[in-house]
Design an enzyme around this catalytic site. Structure first.
Site, PDB file in Angstrom:
ATOM      1  N   ASP A 194       0.949  -1.249   0.037  1.00  0.00           N
ATOM      2  CA  ASP A 194      -0.074  -0.088  -0.092  1.00  0.00           C
ATOM      3  C   ASP A 194       0.831   1.352  -0.172  1.00  0.00           C
ATOM      4  O   ASP A 194       1.783   1.185   0.933  1.00  0.00           O
ATOM      5  CB  ASP A 194      -1.034  -0.050   1.214  1.00  0.00           C
ATOM      6  CG  ASP A 194      -1.919   0.838   1.091  1.00  0.00           C
ATOM      7  OD1 ASP A 194      -2.186   1.315  -0.057  1.00  0.00           O
ATOM      8  OD2 ASP A 194      -2.817   1.253   2.300  1.00  0.00           O
ATOM      9  N   HIS A 239      -3.944  13.943   0.645  1.00  0.00           N
ATOM     10  CA  HIS A 239      -4.158  13.231   1.723  1.00  0.00           C
ATOM     11  C   HIS A 239      -2.864  13.082   2.534  1.00  0.00           C
ATOM     12  O   HIS A 239      -3.143  13.390   3.783  1.00  0.00           O
ATOM     13  CB  HIS A 239      -4.307  11.579   1.393  1.00  0.00           C
ATOM     14  CG  HIS A 239      -4.147  10.892   2.265  1.00  0.00           C
ATOM     15  ND1 HIS A 239      -5.314  10.496   3.196  1.00  0.00           N
ATOM     16  CD2 HIS A 239      -3.594   9.571   2.830  1.00  0.00           C
ATOM     17  CE1 HIS A 239      -5.072   9.657   3.957  1.00  0.00           C
ATOM     18  NE2 HIS A 239      -4.157   8.964   3.796  1.00  0.00           N
ATOM     19  N   GLU A 267     -10.576   3.763   3.493  1.00  0.00           N
ATOM     20  CA  GLU A 267      -9.731   4.704   2.776  1.00  0.00           C
ATOM     21  C   GLU A 267     -10.079   4.300   1.049  1.00  0.00           C
ATOM     22  O   GLU A 267      -9.974   3.262   0.774  1.00  0.00           O
ATOM     23  CB  GLU A 267      -8.125   4.424   2.940  1.00  0.00           C
ATOM     24  CG  GLU A 267      -7.802   4.874   4.270  1.00  0.00           C
ATOM     25  CD  GLU A 267      -6.357   4.787   4.603  1.00  0.00           C
ATOM     26  OE1 GLU A 267      -5.619   4.143   3.919  1.00  0.00           O
ATOM     27  OE2 GLU A 267      -5.887   5.655   5.506  1.00  0.00           O
ATOM     28  N   GLU A 291      -9.017   3.744  -2.489  1.00  0.00           N
ATOM     29  CA  GLU A 291      -7.985   3.568  -3.035  1.00  0.00           C
ATOM     30  C   GLU A 291      -8.087   2.987  -4.597  1.00  0.00           C
ATOM     31  O   GLU A 291      -9.153   2.361  -4.680  1.00  0.00           O
ATOM     32  CB  GLU A 291      -6.835   2.806  -2.208  1.00  0.00           C
ATOM     33  CG  GLU A 291      -6.836   3.444  -0.952  1.00  0.00           C
ATOM     34  CD  GLU A 291      -5.426   2.880   0.029  1.00  0.00           C
ATOM     35  OE1 GLU A 291      -4.557   2.064  -0.810  1.00  0.00           O
ATOM     36  OE2 GLU A 291      -5.291   3.157   1.037  1.00  0.00           O
ATOM     37  N   ASP A 342      -9.118   0.373   1.962  1.00  0.00           N
ATOM     38  CA  ASP A 342      -8.228  -0.230   3.078  1.00  0.00           C
ATOM     39  C   ASP A 342      -8.830   0.494   4.266  1.00  0.00           C
ATOM     40  O   ASP A 342      -8.447   1.326   5.041  1.00  0.00           O
ATOM     41  CB  ASP A 342      -6.759   0.629   2.652  1.00  0.00           C
ATOM     42  CG  ASP A 342      -5.908   0.323   3.816  1.00  0.00           C
ATOM     43  OD1 ASP A 342      -6.081  -0.657   4.571  1.00  0.00           O
ATOM     44  OD2 ASP A 342      -4.901   1.303   3.801  1.00  0.00           O
ATOM     45  N   ARG A 354      -8.429   4.086  13.239  1.00  0.00           N
ATOM     46  CA  ARG A 354      -7.416   5.264  13.464  1.00  0.00           C
ATOM     47  C   ARG A 354      -7.111   5.142  14.787  1.00  0.00           C
ATOM     48  O   ARG A 354      -5.879   5.724  15.292  1.00  0.00           O
ATOM     49  CB  ARG A 354      -8.037   6.752  13.064  1.00  0.00           C
ATOM     50  CG  ARG A 354      -8.634   6.632  11.648  1.00  0.00           C
ATOM     51  CD  ARG A 354      -7.681   6.599  10.640  1.00  0.00           C
ATOM     52  NE  ARG A 354      -8.026   6.887   9.295  1.00  0.00           N
ATOM     53  CZ  ARG A 354      -7.445   6.648   8.441  1.00  0.00           C
ATOM     54  NH1 ARG A 354      -6.173   6.155   8.342  1.00  0.00           N
ATOM     55  NH2 ARG A 354      -8.019   6.743   7.143  1.00  0.00           N
ATOM     56  N   GLN A 406      -4.400   2.752  15.154  1.00  0.00           N
ATOM     57  CA  GLN A 406      -3.402   3.278  14.231  1.00  0.00           C
ATOM     58  C   GLN A 406      -2.413   4.281  15.118  1.00  0.00           C
ATOM     59  O   GLN A 406      -1.112   4.257  14.923  1.00  0.00           O
ATOM     60  CB  GLN A 406      -3.779   3.953  13.054  1.00  0.00           C
ATOM     61  CG  GLN A 406      -2.766   4.386  11.933  1.00  0.00           C
ATOM     62  CD  GLN A 406      -3.355   4.818  10.656  1.00  0.00           C
ATOM     63  OE1 GLN A 406      -4.578   5.089  10.602  1.00  0.00           O
ATOM     64  NE2 GLN A 406      -2.748   5.525   9.765  1.00  0.00           N
ATOM     65  N   LYS A 440      -4.630  -1.720  10.229  1.00  0.00           N
ATOM     66  CA  LYS A 440      -4.965  -1.898   8.985  1.00  0.00           C
ATOM     67  C   LYS A 440      -5.160  -3.503   8.360  1.00  0.00           C
ATOM     68  O   LYS A 440      -5.738  -3.561   7.230  1.00  0.00           O
ATOM     69  CB  LYS A 440      -3.700  -1.350   7.824  1.00  0.00           C
ATOM     70  CG  LYS A 440      -3.465   0.194   8.273  1.00  0.00           C
ATOM     71  CD  LYS A 440      -4.170   1.190   7.266  1.00  0.00           C
ATOM     72  CE  LYS A 440      -3.639   2.470   7.242  1.00  0.00           C
ATOM     73  NZ  LYS A 440      -4.506   3.257   6.464  1.00  0.00           N
ATOM     74  N   THR A 483      -9.245  -5.781   3.926  1.00  0.00           N
ATOM     75  CA  THR A 483      -9.185  -4.895   2.861  1.00  0.00           C
ATOM     76  C   THR A 483     -10.123  -5.277   1.799  1.00  0.00           C
ATOM     77  O   THR A 483     -10.008  -6.588   1.381  1.00  0.00           O
ATOM     78  CB  THR A 483      -7.520  -4.976   2.341  1.00  0.00           C
ATOM     79  OG1 THR A 483      -6.729  -4.611   3.424  1.00  0.00           O
ATOM     80  CG2 THR A 483      -7.535  -3.824   1.294  1.00  0.00           C
ATOM     81  N   GLU A 543      -9.606  12.757   7.251  1.00  0.00           N
ATOM     82  CA  GLU A 543      -9.473  14.160   6.594  1.00  0.00           C
ATOM     83  C   GLU A 543     -10.522  14.947   6.776  1.00  0.00           C
ATOM     84  O   GLU A 543     -10.319  16.183   6.980  1.00  0.00           O
ATOM     85  CB  GLU A 543      -8.989  13.997   5.170  1.00  0.00           C
ATOM     86  CG  GLU A 543      -7.899  13.277   4.828  1.00  0.00           C
ATOM     87  CD  GLU A 543      -7.713  13.341   3.360  1.00  0.00           C
ATOM     88  OE1 GLU A 543      -7.933  14.065   2.444  1.00  0.00           O
ATOM     89  OE2 GLU A 543      -7.349  11.915   2.868  1.00  0.00           O
TER      90      GLU A 543
HETATM   91 CA    CA Z   1      -3.989   3.040   2.703  1.00  0.00          CA
END
Ligand code: CA
Length: 429
Positions: free
Chosen positions: A128, A135, A200, A202, A234, A238, A241, A254, A258, A374
């Site tokens: 990844d 971002h 996320e 992607e 993904d 948070r 993380q 993570k 996925t 975000e």
């Molecule tokens: Ca990611």
């Protein structure tokens, strides 16, 4: 080759369809409990296994026909660009409005709504990246307001190695993870369900032909190694993380899940929709020579990406999913070719079926953030049409990703949906 303009499969000619004859993405579906390769055409799937059985691919090489009878896309992916193009031409011919023996092919169509899709690729390795500067800057500013973008960002396509065992197909439930979290004011961490579950947005790059160990892929050859693209979610916890990410980066925040979309759009199908790569501001450094492409004017892809959310209350009140953001792949700081080349620049070998994800795709404008983290910059909480609010995802929220490209005079090419619904965590003990 003349590009077919329409298909005898009527639903493929609907201007709203993701799957016109110019797309023909590959997937794997269950046919009488056996995995078969297929291509999406309108609201149907053409079964490649039975196409091979019925001699409809007999103009192609034995290797291609054999790959069409495989259980995953990997054998086809390993054959390389000429084989991919030859198969694509033949499938276009079979589905073209002018094809004279369409009745032979018609019997091999399966309605998409009846198909159970499987992971299309046996993914060997998953990496990844972090290719969106918007971002990286927004997330960095939450952690380091004075210094949001680390000094290596404009030189190195940043990435980390992800986990393959928890990659699931669109539609799979996503169980809220348990983990260690520590509130800023707390002395010690606690163990429990994540309270900050996020998505996320992607794009996944699926590697076709790989490279030998010790031999890198030059930047101007990088795209020859890409079979196609898919959508990737993904999922990210948070709170887990922020406590675990230093010093070695993402881990349990993570690797619990996925999601990828079932359809792999061939890179060739996207060639009419290429655009210039991201324009670096004048005072940004030029990429180092090994990352400097000679085709910047067409290294970008004009692909619109959207995120939708539907809560349980919205479903009960029969409200449609609500759009959360809209971004574009062309806003990535690093191109898909640069990601491939950088990954191999130390001699690391990629193999057919490897998945490289771009990292969260965000744009400069409000409303183009590719994850909820975000959106925390916005002082107003996210309001759903039911009156509910969201900072992060709640149980039973469904997240839907969509992607499509369109250009005047050309059809819409879409990726289909990539969905996942959050379910309550196991007992975290
Ligand atoms: Ca990611």
């Amino acid at each position: 080759m003349a590009i077919a303009s329409s298909s005898w499969v009527a639903s493929a000619n609907d201007p709203e369809s993701d799957f016109p004859i110019q797309n023909l993405p590959y997937g794997v579906f269950l046919y009488r409990e056996t995995a078969h390769l297929g291509v999406a055409i309108g609201d149907q799937i053409l079964d490649l296994y039975t196409c091979a059985d019925h001699g409809l691919l007999s103009s192609l090489s034995r290797e291609v026909v054999s790959a069409c009878r495989a259980r995953t896309l990997n054998p086809l992916m390993s054959l390389g660009r000429d084989a991919w193009s030859a198969l694509r031409r033949q499938l276009m011919a079979l589905l073209d409005a002018g094809y004279e023996k369409k009745r032979d092919v018609e019997a091999l169509l399966i309605p998409m709504k009846d198909a159970i899709m499987r992971l299309p690729v046996d993914i060997g390795d998953y990496t990844d990246f972090y290719a969106s500067i918007y971002h990286a800057t927004r997330v960095g500013s939450l952690f380091r307001p004075d210094n949001p973008l680390l000094p290596n960002y404009k030189y190195v396509p940043i990435g980390y190695h992800g986990r393959v065992s928890s990659i699931v197909i669109s539609g799979s439930e996503i169980r809220r993870p348990c983990g260690q979290t520590k509130a800023a004011a707390a002395e010690a961490p606690v163990f429990g369900p994540s309270k900050s579950l996020d998505y996320e947005l992607e794009i996944g790059i699926l590697v076709g032909t790989g490279n030998s160990p010790g031999h890198s892929i030059p930047i101007d050859k990088a795209e020859e190694h890409i079979f196609g693209l898919c959508l990737v979610n993904d999922w990210s916890a948070r709170d887990i993380q922020s406590w675990e990410y230093q010093p070695l980066g993402p881990f349990l925040a993570k690797n619990f899940a996925t999601t990828i979309s079932p359809w792999v759009v061939p890179l060739e199908a996207l060639s009419p929709y290429r655009v210039p790569a991201f324009e670096r501001p004048a005072d940004d450094p030029a990429p180092l020579p090994y990352l400097a492409s000679s085709s910047r004017e067409k290294d970008g892809i004009d692909l619109t990406l959207e995120v939708y959310l539907q809560s349980e209350a919205m479903r009960q009140q029969q409200m449609p999913a609500m759009i959360l953001s809209r971004g574009n792949l062309r806003d990535l700081y690093w191109t898909i070719g640069q990601l491939v080349t950088h990954h191999t620049c130390n001699g690391c070998n990629l193999r057919p079926g490897d998945l490289l994800a771009t990292g969260t795709i965000s744009g400069p404008a409000a409303g183009s953030e590719g994850c909820l983290l975000e959106k925390r910059q916005n002082p107003e909480p996210l309001r759903l049409p039911t009156g509910e609010t969201r900072t992060f995802l709640e149980d039973d929220d469904e997240i839907i990703f969509r992607a499509y490209t369109q250009r005047s005079g050309l059809p819409r090419i879409g990726f289909g949906d990539c969905t996942g619904r959050v379910v309550a965590s196991q007992a975290c003990e």
